[in-house]
Write a protein that holds these residues in place. Structure first.
Motif, PDB file in Angstrom:
ATOM      1  N   LYS A  31     -79.576 -33.995 -31.552  1.00  0.00           N
ATOM      2  CA  LYS A  31     -78.153 -34.075 -31.245  1.00  0.00           C
ATOM      3  C   LYS A  31     -77.327 -33.990 -32.524  1.00  0.00           C
ATOM      4  O   LYS A  31     -77.554 -34.718 -33.484  1.00  0.00           O
ATOM      5  CB  LYS A  31     -77.852 -35.379 -30.518  1.00  0.00           C
ATOM      6  N   ALA A  32     -76.339 -33.109 -32.511  1.00  0.00           N
ATOM      7  CA  ALA A  32     -75.469 -32.909 -33.663  1.00  0.00           C
ATOM      8  C   ALA A  32     -74.199 -33.734 -33.510  1.00  0.00           C
ATOM      9  O   ALA A  32     -73.733 -33.982 -32.398  1.00  0.00           O
ATOM     10  CB  ALA A  32     -75.113 -31.441 -33.809  1.00  0.00           C
ATOM     11  N   ILE A  33     -73.638 -34.155 -34.630  1.00  0.00           N
ATOM     12  CA  ILE A  33     -72.364 -34.859 -34.620  1.00  0.00           C
ATOM     13  C   ILE A  33     -71.243 -33.863 -34.322  1.00  0.00           C
ATOM     14  O   ILE A  33     -70.352 -34.136 -33.533  1.00  0.00           O
ATOM     15  CB  ILE A  33     -72.118 -35.547 -35.978  1.00  0.00           C
ATOM     16  N   GLU A  34     -71.319 -32.677 -34.970  1.00  0.00           N
ATOM     17  CA  GLU A  34     -70.271 -31.673 -34.817  1.00  0.00           C
ATOM     18  C   GLU A  34     -70.840 -30.301 -35.162  1.00  0.00           C
ATOM     19  O   GLU A  34     -71.625 -30.166 -36.095  1.00  0.00           O
ATOM     20  CB  GLU A  34     -69.115 -32.017 -35.767  1.00  0.00           C
ATOM     21  N   GLU A  35     -70.432 -29.285 -34.408  1.00  0.00           N
ATOM     22  CA  GLU A  35     -70.815 -27.909 -34.716  1.00  0.00           C
ATOM     23  C   GLU A  35     -69.745 -27.294 -35.596  1.00  0.00           C
ATOM     24  O   GLU A  35     -68.557 -27.362 -35.293  1.00  0.00           O
ATOM     25  CB  GLU A  35     -70.987 -27.108 -33.432  1.00  0.00           C
ATOM     26  N   LEU A  36     -70.185 -26.679 -36.695  1.00  0.00           N
ATOM     27  CA  LEU A  36     -69.248 -26.180 -37.698  1.00  0.00           C
ATOM     28  C   LEU A  36     -69.264 -24.672 -37.860  1.00  0.00           C
ATOM     29  O   LEU A  36     -68.391 -24.114 -38.510  1.00  0.00           O
ATOM     30  CB  LEU A  36     -69.570 -26.828 -39.053  1.00  0.00           C
ATOM     31  N   GLY A  37     -70.272 -24.000 -37.314  1.00  0.00           N
ATOM     32  CA  GLY A  37     -70.336 -22.563 -37.468  1.00  0.00           C
ATOM     33  C   GLY A  37     -71.576 -21.978 -36.849  1.00  0.00           C
ATOM     34  O   GLY A  37     -72.325 -22.656 -36.135  1.00  0.00           O
ATOM     35  N   PHE A  38     -71.808 -20.700 -37.135  1.00  0.00           N
ATOM     36  CA  PHE A  38     -72.871 -19.918 -36.528  1.00  0.00           C
ATOM     37  C   PHE A  38     -73.429 -18.977 -37.586  1.00  0.00           C
ATOM     38  O   PHE A  38     -72.685 -18.459 -38.424  1.00  0.00           O
ATOM     39  CB  PHE A  38     -72.270 -19.121 -35.367  1.00  0.00           C
ATOM     40  N   TYR A  39     -74.752 -18.753 -37.552  1.00  0.00           N
ATOM     41  CA  TYR A  39     -75.391 -17.833 -38.498  1.00  0.00           C
ATOM     42  C   TYR A  39     -76.515 -17.093 -37.791  1.00  0.00           C
ATOM     43  O   TYR A  39     -77.368 -17.706 -37.161  1.00  0.00           O
ATOM     44  CB  TYR A  39     -75.953 -18.610 -39.692  1.00  0.00           C
ATOM     45  N   ASN A  40     -76.489 -15.770 -37.868  1.00  0.00           N
ATOM     46  CA  ASN A  40     -77.540 -14.932 -37.302  1.00  0.00           C
ATOM     47  C   ASN A  40     -78.180 -14.155 -38.454  1.00  0.00           C
ATOM     48  O   ASN A  40     -77.570 -13.233 -38.997  1.00  0.00           O
ATOM     49  CB  ASN A  40     -76.972 -13.977 -36.262  1.00  0.00           C
ATOM     50  N   PRO A  41     -79.416 -14.503 -38.854  1.00  0.00           N
ATOM     51  CA  PRO A  41     -80.040 -13.847 -40.001  1.00  0.00           C
ATOM     52  C   PRO A  41     -80.449 -12.403 -39.730  1.00  0.00           C
ATOM     53  O   PRO A  41     -80.604 -11.626 -40.671  1.00  0.00           O
ATOM     54  CB  PRO A  41     -81.260 -14.720 -40.288  1.00  0.00           C
ATOM     55  N   ILE A  42     -80.618 -12.022 -38.480  1.00  0.00           N
ATOM     56  CA  ILE A  42     -81.055 -10.664 -38.165  1.00  0.00           C
ATOM     57  C   ILE A  42     -79.918  -9.675 -38.397  1.00  0.00           C
ATOM     58  O   ILE A  42     -80.088  -8.642 -39.046  1.00  0.00           O
ATOM     59  CB  ILE A  42     -81.590 -10.597 -36.719  1.00  0.00           C
ATOM     60  N   THR A  43     -78.730  -9.996 -37.883  1.00  0.00           N
ATOM     61  CA  THR A  43     -77.580  -9.113 -38.065  1.00  0.00           C
ATOM     62  C   THR A  43     -76.730  -9.525 -39.258  1.00  0.00           C
ATOM     63  O   THR A  43     -75.751  -8.865 -39.574  1.00  0.00           O
ATOM     64  CB  THR A  43     -76.685  -9.131 -36.805  1.00  0.00           C
ATOM     65  N   ASN A  44     -77.096 -10.632 -39.904  1.00  0.00           N
ATOM     66  CA  ASN A  44     -76.376 -11.189 -41.046  1.00  0.00           C
ATOM     67  C   ASN A  44     -74.928 -11.507 -40.681  1.00  0.00           C
ATOM     68  O   ASN A  44     -74.018 -11.348 -41.485  1.00  0.00           O
ATOM     69  CB  ASN A  44     -76.447 -10.254 -42.255  1.00  0.00           C
ATOM     70  N   GLU A  45     -74.728 -11.969 -39.452  1.00  0.00           N
ATOM     71  CA  GLU A  45     -73.403 -12.345 -38.962  1.00  0.00           C
ATOM     72  C   GLU A  45     -73.189 -13.829 -39.198  1.00  0.00           C
ATOM     73  O   GLU A  45     -74.070 -14.646 -38.961  1.00  0.00           O
ATOM     74  CB  GLU A  45     -73.307 -12.045 -37.468  1.00  0.00           C
ATOM     75  N   THR A  46     -72.011 -14.175 -39.684  1.00  0.00           N
ATOM     76  CA  THR A  46     -71.684 -15.561 -39.958  1.00  0.00           C
ATOM     77  C   THR A  46     -70.275 -15.854 -39.454  1.00  0.00           C
ATOM     78  O   THR A  46     -69.358 -15.106 -39.745  1.00  0.00           O
ATOM     79  CB  THR A  46     -71.738 -15.859 -41.468  1.00  0.00           C
ATOM     80  N   ARG A  47     -70.138 -16.939 -38.707  1.00  0.00           N
ATOM     81  CA  ARG A  47     -68.820 -17.441 -38.298  1.00  0.00           C
ATOM     82  C   ARG A  47     -68.763 -18.900 -38.713  1.00  0.00           C
ATOM     83  O   ARG A  47     -69.585 -19.697 -38.282  1.00  0.00           O
ATOM     84  CB  ARG A  47     -68.628 -17.318 -36.793  1.00  0.00           C
ATOM     85  N   ILE A  48     -67.785 -19.233 -39.542  1.00  0.00           N
ATOM     86  CA  ILE A  48     -67.724 -20.576 -40.110  1.00  0.00           C
ATOM     87  C   ILE A  48     -66.308 -21.125 -39.960  1.00  0.00           C
ATOM     88  O   ILE A  48     -65.340 -20.431 -40.230  1.00  0.00           O
ATOM     89  CB  ILE A  48     -68.107 -20.559 -41.604  1.00  0.00           C
ATOM     90  N   ASP A  49     -66.208 -22.384 -39.535  1.00  0.00           N
ATOM     91  CA  ASP A  49     -64.928 -23.082 -39.496  1.00  0.00           C
ATOM     92  C   ASP A  49     -64.776 -23.810 -40.832  1.00  0.00           C
ATOM     93  O   ASP A  49     -65.262 -24.922 -41.012  1.00  0.00           O
ATOM     94  CB  ASP A  49     -64.884 -24.066 -38.326  1.00  0.00           C
ATOM     95  N   SER A  50     -64.109 -23.168 -41.777  1.00  0.00           N
ATOM     96  CA  SER A  50     -64.064 -23.682 -43.143  1.00  0.00           C
ATOM     97  C   SER A  50     -63.323 -25.008 -43.249  1.00  0.00           C
ATOM     98  O   SER A  50     -63.689 -25.849 -44.076  1.00  0.00           O
ATOM     99  CB  SER A  50     -63.441 -22.651 -44.078  1.00  0.00           C
ATOM    100  N   THR A  51     -62.313 -25.234 -42.429  1.00  0.00           N
ATOM    101  CA  THR A  51     -61.583 -26.502 -42.528  1.00  0.00           C
ATOM    102  C   THR A  51     -62.475 -27.674 -42.125  1.00  0.00           C
ATOM    103  O   THR A  51     -62.449 -28.722 -42.772  1.00  0.00           O
ATOM    104  CB  THR A  51     -60.316 -26.488 -41.649  1.00  0.00           C
ATOM    105  N   LYS A  52     -63.282 -27.491 -41.090  1.00  0.00           N
ATOM    106  CA  LYS A  52     -64.183 -28.561 -40.662  1.00  0.00           C
ATOM    107  C   LYS A  52     -65.266 -28.813 -41.705  1.00  0.00           C
ATOM    108  O   LYS A  52     -65.639 -29.964 -41.967  1.00  0.00           O
ATOM    109  CB  LYS A  52     -64.837 -28.217 -39.321  1.00  0.00           C
TER     110      LYS A  52
END
Length: 82
Positions: A31-52
Motif C-alpha cells: 500500500k502506497a501513501i501517495e501516487e506521484l507519477g508513472f514510468y514505462n521503461p519499454i516506451t521510456n514514457e514518464t509522467r510526473i507530478d513535480s509539485t507533489k
C-alpha cells in the motif's frame, strides 16, 4: 522512513511502474501513501507530478537510486541536490 520508489504493475514481460511515496518497511507492491507519477521503461514514457514530489522531498522523503535517476532525466531534481 518514507521513500519515493517504484511500484510494479503491468503484464508479464511488459512492466510499468508507478512512482509512489511509501513506508520503507512495506513490500514493493504494498500500500502506497501517495501516487506521484508513472514510468514505462519499454516506451521510456514518464509522467510526473513535480509539485507533489518536491513537497515529499521537502518533508524528508528519500528517493531510491532509480527514482533519483528518473527525476534527474526529467530535470525535476539536480544531481547535486538529489
Amino acid at each position: 522512513m518514507v521513500k519515493l520508489r517504484l511500484k510494479r504493475y503491468g503484464r508479464k514481460q511488459q512492466p510499468s511502474y508507478r512512482i509512489v511515496a511509501m513506508d520503507s518497511r512495506n513490500k514493493r507492491d504494498g500500500k502506497a501513501i501517495e501516487e506521484l507519477g508513472f514510468y514505462n521503461p519499454i516506451t521510456n514514457e514518464t509522467r510526473i507530478d513535480s509539485t507533489k514530489i518536491l513537497k515529499r522531498l521537502k518533508q524528508g522523503a528519500q528517493a531510491t537510486r532509480t527514482v533519483k535517476n528518473i527525476l534527474n532525466k526529467a530535470q525535476i531534481v539536480s544531481k547535486e541536490n538529489g
